[in-house]
Design an enzyme around this catalytic site. Sequence first.
Site, PDB file in Angstrom:
ATOM      1  N   LYS A 110       0.567  -0.538   0.066  1.00  0.00           N
ATOM      2  CA  LYS A 110      -0.037   0.232   0.112  1.00  0.00           C
ATOM      3  C   LYS A 110       0.441   1.300  -0.209  1.00  0.00           C
ATOM      4  CE  LYS A 110      -0.109  -1.029   4.788  1.00  0.00           C
ATOM      5  NZ  LYS A 110      -0.113  -2.555   4.394  1.00  0.00           N
ATOM      6  N   VAL A 137      -5.414  -3.158   0.248  1.00  0.00           N
ATOM      7  CA  VAL A 137      -5.872  -2.573   1.221  1.00  0.00           C
ATOM      8  C   VAL A 137      -7.267  -3.393   2.127  1.00  0.00           C
ATOM      9  CG1 VAL A 137      -7.772  -0.660   1.484  1.00  0.00           C
ATOM     10  CG2 VAL A 137      -6.027  -0.782  -0.512  1.00  0.00           C
ATOM     11  N   GLY A 192      -0.139  -8.431  20.171  1.00  0.00           N
ATOM     12  CA  GLY A 192       0.197  -8.674  19.251  1.00  0.00           C
ATOM     13  C   GLY A 192      -0.604  -7.643  18.319  1.00  0.00           C
ATOM     14  N   LYS A 210      -3.736   3.604   2.506  1.00  0.00           N
ATOM     15  CA  LYS A 210      -5.489   2.597   1.813  1.00  0.00           C
ATOM     16  C   LYS A 210      -6.345   4.215   1.491  1.00  0.00           C
ATOM     17  CE  LYS A 210      -4.051  -0.969   5.423  1.00  0.00           C
ATOM     18  NZ  LYS A 210      -4.940  -1.353   6.388  1.00  0.00           N
ATOM     19  N   GLY A 309      -3.587  -9.971   8.900  1.00  0.00           N
ATOM     20  CA  GLY A 309      -2.978 -10.999   9.378  1.00  0.00           C
ATOM     21  C   GLY A 309      -2.277 -12.198   8.173  1.00  0.00           C
TER      22      GLY A 309
HETATM   23  N1  HSE Z   1      -1.657  -2.655  10.508  1.00  0.00           N
HETATM   24  C1  HSE Z   1      -2.703  -2.592   9.582  1.00  0.00           C
HETATM   25  C2  HSE Z   1      -3.827  -3.037  10.453  1.00  0.00           C
HETATM   26  C3  HSE Z   1      -2.809  -4.137   9.221  1.00  0.00           C
HETATM   27  O1  HSE Z   1      -3.930  -2.830  11.791  1.00  0.00           O
HETATM   28  O2  HSE Z   1      -5.123  -2.698  10.077  1.00  0.00           O
HETATM   29  C4  HSE Z   1      -1.573  -4.435   7.591  1.00  0.00           C
HETATM   30  O3  HSE Z   1      -2.121  -2.958   7.023  1.00  0.00           O
END
Ligand code: HSE
Length: 436
Positions: A110, A137, A192, A210, A309
Amino acid sequence: MSDRAGKPLRVALLGCGTVGAEVIRLLQEQRADFAARVGAPLEIAGIAVRRPQRRRDLDVDPALFTADAAGLVARDDIDIVVEVIGGIEPARSLILSAMSHGASVVTANKALLAEDGATLHDAADKHGVDLYFEASVAGAIPLLRPLRESLAGDTVHRVLGIVNGTTNYILTRMDETGAGFTEALDEATELGYAEADPSADIDAFDAAAKAAILAGLAFHTRVTISDVYREGIADVTAAAVSSAREMGCVVKLLAICERSADGRGVGVRVHPAMIPRSHPLAGVREAYNAVFIEAEAAGQLMFYGRGAGGAPTASAVLGDIVAVARNKVKNALGTGESAYAELEARPMGETRTRYHVSLDVADKAGVLAAVAQVFSKQDVSIQTVRQSGRGDDATLVIVTHSASDAALSATVEDLRALDIVRDVASVMRVEGEETA
Ligand code: HSE
């Protein structure tokens, strides 16, 4: 069928982190299904990583790992390059080299698309290859292909999204437990969700990238991250979250892309906002993502699911691999860039929305009138005022009718200059339908 039907398609991977490893695992495990879906087997031809000797729990020939990413993308026998290393360089150079050697590219990057998507699209066009980026995205949520293809016959007016799971988790905890920002961030880190350096999420750089990608697709216009107004969630106070609750609202970090009233511009912004609890996005809790689209003919649409994930993101990457592989088998190209509209990026000051302003003031005669006069001077109309007292001090919570961001900023500046205003404790936008 082209003469390449049935011949294996050779896939090179750049990166083997959480997403890359999951892509490799699924490519191997579902080999037969993918071959049937594509019309040709997908073969892993190489995997570029920083440490090729590292032991990995993957069912692939260790000889496929290489530290020479540039050499891998320059090979003539690669049909598809999958880039999951992220960042601007070397990702951009590797993608451009891959395209110049005839490979179609699938990327989840992104940051690169939002900073310099134009260079990638131009190169794809020049070399006659596909550039697919569904995973960039909102992870697993099928969103970009619906915008690029399913809604290609409609006119999108507005895209409103929760596109960052970490911040949505933090704001959900603040709303549901009354926790402050730091406490909720600590919890997200422990579980996490938040990275060791969470600034890309907290300061909304991730969501802004995004938003730029979504706006570009929705409005057939090139939009970069520099066109996006951005405010993170670090200044969201427990008091503002609680005040939102009292108003029947919830605070969310929203990515908002909208066509200007004259139809010739586009405004793209990411910031915390209060939305009514009755809005479909209000129920999107914890680390989930959702994007709400308002289109002329389709009306309102909502896309919901896991935005991050390994496995969810791999689902989107694999969908793209199958799509570009099918195109390769047919010697065809998928949907390319559509940027004909060339709408102008409008400054944040032109944006019109409502505002929730919380002030700590002296509790004495004339204060309310003085404050109201400041709003009136900037032509910002007040919808509601609520006061609660604390000894000689009081808190005033003012919600405005729709006003321009420039007028509201000028109002806040004037309020700060008033002696009777001890502090402008918080200013937050209020999105969603205005109720009487
Ligand atoms: N770090 C992002 C989030 C995921 O917390 O949604 C990767 O874009």
